[in-house]
Design an enzyme around this catalytic site. Sequence first.
Site, PDB file in Angstrom:
ATOM      1  N   PHE A   7     -10.620 -71.485 -13.511  1.00 54.00           N
ATOM      2  CA  PHE A   7     -10.476 -70.935 -12.166  1.00 54.00           C
ATOM      3  C   PHE A   7      -9.068 -71.187 -11.651  1.00 54.00           C
ATOM      4  O   PHE A   7      -8.628 -72.327 -11.540  1.00 54.00           O
ATOM      5  CB  PHE A   7     -11.519 -71.519 -11.215  1.00 54.00           C
ATOM      6  CG  PHE A   7     -11.653 -70.696  -9.973  1.00 54.00           C
ATOM      7  CD1 PHE A   7     -12.417 -69.540  -9.974  1.00 54.00           C
ATOM      8  CD2 PHE A   7     -10.967 -71.038  -8.814  1.00 54.00           C
ATOM      9  CE1 PHE A   7     -12.514 -68.742  -8.838  1.00 54.00           C
ATOM     10  CE2 PHE A   7     -11.048 -70.250  -7.674  1.00 54.00           C
ATOM     11  CZ  PHE A   7     -11.831 -69.102  -7.694  1.00 54.00           C
ATOM     12  N   GLU A  45      -5.123 -54.947  -8.603  1.00 52.48           N
ATOM     13  CA  GLU A  45      -6.004 -56.104  -8.416  1.00 52.48           C
ATOM     14  C   GLU A  45      -5.286 -57.390  -8.816  1.00 52.48           C
ATOM     15  O   GLU A  45      -4.325 -57.361  -9.584  1.00 52.48           O
ATOM     16  CB  GLU A  45      -7.250 -55.941  -9.303  1.00 52.48           C
ATOM     17  CG  GLU A  45      -8.536 -55.690  -8.563  1.00 52.48           C
ATOM     18  CD  GLU A  45      -9.053 -56.880  -7.743  1.00 52.48           C
ATOM     19  OE1 GLU A  45      -8.255 -57.691  -7.223  1.00 52.48           O
ATOM     20  OE2 GLU A  45     -10.273 -56.978  -7.614  1.00 52.48           O
ATOM     21  N   ASP A  46      -5.786 -58.501  -8.323  1.00 51.60           N
ATOM     22  CA  ASP A  46      -5.230 -59.797  -8.714  1.00 51.60           C
ATOM     23  C   ASP A  46      -5.710 -60.220 -10.096  1.00 51.60           C
ATOM     24  O   ASP A  46      -4.949 -60.692 -10.921  1.00 51.60           O
ATOM     25  CB  ASP A  46      -5.539 -60.881  -7.664  1.00 51.60           C
ATOM     26  CG  ASP A  46      -7.014 -60.945  -7.262  1.00 51.60           C
ATOM     27  OD1 ASP A  46      -7.834 -60.145  -7.769  1.00 51.60           O
ATOM     28  OD2 ASP A  46      -7.353 -61.806  -6.426  1.00 51.60           O
ATOM     29  N   ARG A  86      -3.759 -69.154  -1.186  1.00 47.78           N
ATOM     30  CA  ARG A  86      -3.166 -67.826  -1.429  1.00 47.78           C
ATOM     31  C   ARG A  86      -1.640 -67.871  -1.328  1.00 47.78           C
ATOM     32  O   ARG A  86      -0.947 -67.085  -1.952  1.00 47.78           O
ATOM     33  CB  ARG A  86      -3.695 -66.805  -0.423  1.00 47.78           C
ATOM     34  CG  ARG A  86      -5.179 -66.500  -0.549  1.00 47.78           C
ATOM     35  CD  ARG A  86      -5.523 -65.252   0.251  1.00 47.78           C
ATOM     36  NE  ARG A  86      -6.945 -65.084   0.492  1.00 47.78           N
ATOM     37  CZ  ARG A  86      -7.805 -64.522  -0.352  1.00 47.78           C
ATOM     38  NH1 ARG A  86      -7.388 -64.095  -1.522  1.00 47.78           N
ATOM     39  NH2 ARG A  86      -9.076 -64.390  -0.042  1.00 47.78           N
ATOM     40  N   ASP A 133     -12.149 -60.349 -13.911  1.00 48.49           N
ATOM     41  CA  ASP A 133     -12.955 -61.471 -14.384  1.00 48.49           C
ATOM     42  C   ASP A 133     -14.214 -60.885 -15.038  1.00 48.49           C
ATOM     43  O   ASP A 133     -14.171 -60.451 -16.182  1.00 48.49           O
ATOM     44  CB  ASP A 133     -13.245 -62.356 -13.158  1.00 48.49           C
ATOM     45  CG  ASP A 133     -13.949 -63.643 -13.492  1.00 48.49           C
ATOM     46  OD1 ASP A 133     -13.655 -64.230 -14.533  1.00 48.49           O
ATOM     47  OD2 ASP A 133     -14.792 -64.084 -12.691  1.00 48.49           O
TER      48      ASP A 133
HETATM   49  P1  IMP Z   1     -14.858 -59.644 -10.996  1.00 52.55           P
HETATM   50  O1  IMP Z   1     -15.612 -58.630 -10.200  1.00 52.55           O
HETATM   51  O2  IMP Z   1     -15.747 -60.735 -11.535  1.00 52.55           O
HETATM   52  O3  IMP Z   1     -13.978 -59.071 -12.059  1.00 52.55           O
HETATM   53  O4  IMP Z   1     -14.013 -60.474  -9.978  1.00 52.55           O
HETATM   54  C1  IMP Z   1     -12.881 -60.050  -9.436  1.00 52.55           C
HETATM   55  C2  IMP Z   1     -12.549 -60.862  -8.216  1.00 52.55           C
HETATM   56  O5  IMP Z   1     -13.024 -62.208  -8.322  1.00 52.55           O
HETATM   57  C3  IMP Z   1     -11.072 -60.972  -8.069  1.00 52.55           C
HETATM   58  O6  IMP Z   1     -10.578 -59.950  -7.263  1.00 52.55           O
HETATM   59  C4  IMP Z   1     -10.886 -62.329  -7.451  1.00 52.55           C
HETATM   60  O7  IMP Z   1     -10.923 -62.218  -6.054  1.00 52.55           O
HETATM   61  C5  IMP Z   1     -12.084 -63.139  -7.872  1.00 52.55           C
HETATM   62  N1  IMP Z   1     -11.754 -64.076  -8.984  1.00 52.55           N
HETATM   63  C6  IMP Z   1     -12.139 -64.016 -10.272  1.00 52.55           C
HETATM   64  N2  IMP Z   1     -11.654 -65.036 -10.999  1.00 52.55           N
HETATM   65  C7  IMP Z   1     -10.911 -65.768 -10.137  1.00 52.55           C
HETATM   66  C8  IMP Z   1     -10.110 -66.963 -10.285  1.00 52.55           C
HETATM   67  O8  IMP Z   1      -9.953 -67.578 -11.359  1.00 52.55           O
HETATM   68  N3  IMP Z   1      -9.498 -67.393  -9.147  1.00 52.55           N
HETATM   69  C9  IMP Z   1      -9.606 -66.775  -7.940  1.00 52.55           C
HETATM   70  N4  IMP Z   1     -10.330 -65.656  -7.765  1.00 52.55           N
HETATM   71  C10 IMP Z   1     -10.985 -65.166  -8.841  1.00 52.55           C
HETATM   72 MG    MG Z   2     -10.426 -61.277  -4.614  1.00 46.86          MG
END
Ligand code: IMP
Ligand code: MG
Length: 188
Positions: A157, A104-105, A170, A108
Amino acid sequence: MDTNANLYADLKKVLITREEIAQAIRDLGQKITSDYQGRKVVMLCILKGAVVFFSDLIREVDLPLTIDFMAVSSYGASTKTTGVVNLVKDITCDITGMDVLIVEDIVDSGMTLSYLKKYLSSRGAASIKIVTLLDKPERRRVDLQADYFCFTIPDEFVVGYGLDYAEKYRNLPDIGVLHPRIYGGEDA
Ligand code: IMP
Ligand code: MG
């Protein structure tokens, strides 16, 4: 001419440089290589955000492995998660008995990965571990920890190196904090 000017102009600052990213990925690749000796490895890229990280990471892992791709959505054009995860593209290979590394990137809230872990364990994987480029622990809403990560970042962010805001940025080679004026945030 600085051809990156338009993208960099939208950043509050560069947070992690491409050199720092490359070094962290080399170290991570070595660690995975030694941890996964003799295992049946599938590296699974979570589209689209992880694609840049994934393509660099798999080339630093010196093991026989297969790759696959999944796409989920939870964000839309917003900087906050909706908490609802939709499966947009499923895996195409059989992961029964395989050691899966989800790439994963960013983690969050943790909602996306907690959904993916449950989903993949129902598909018979021997083991499932999480590899993430970035970890934003302050924002966690579920109890979830990455098994491997490169950088812990503050609650801001970020975009670049695969990460987007409304599908943009991206292709930025570094990771930067997006200026809040772009999404109408507090110090806009
Ligand atoms: P989660 O389900 O809240 O953990 O979110 C994960 C996804 O939210 C990641 O795969 C990202 O695509 C997106 N995301 C969360 N924080 C950021 C950020 O700071 N920048 C860009 N994308 C984010
Ligand atoms: Mg994403």
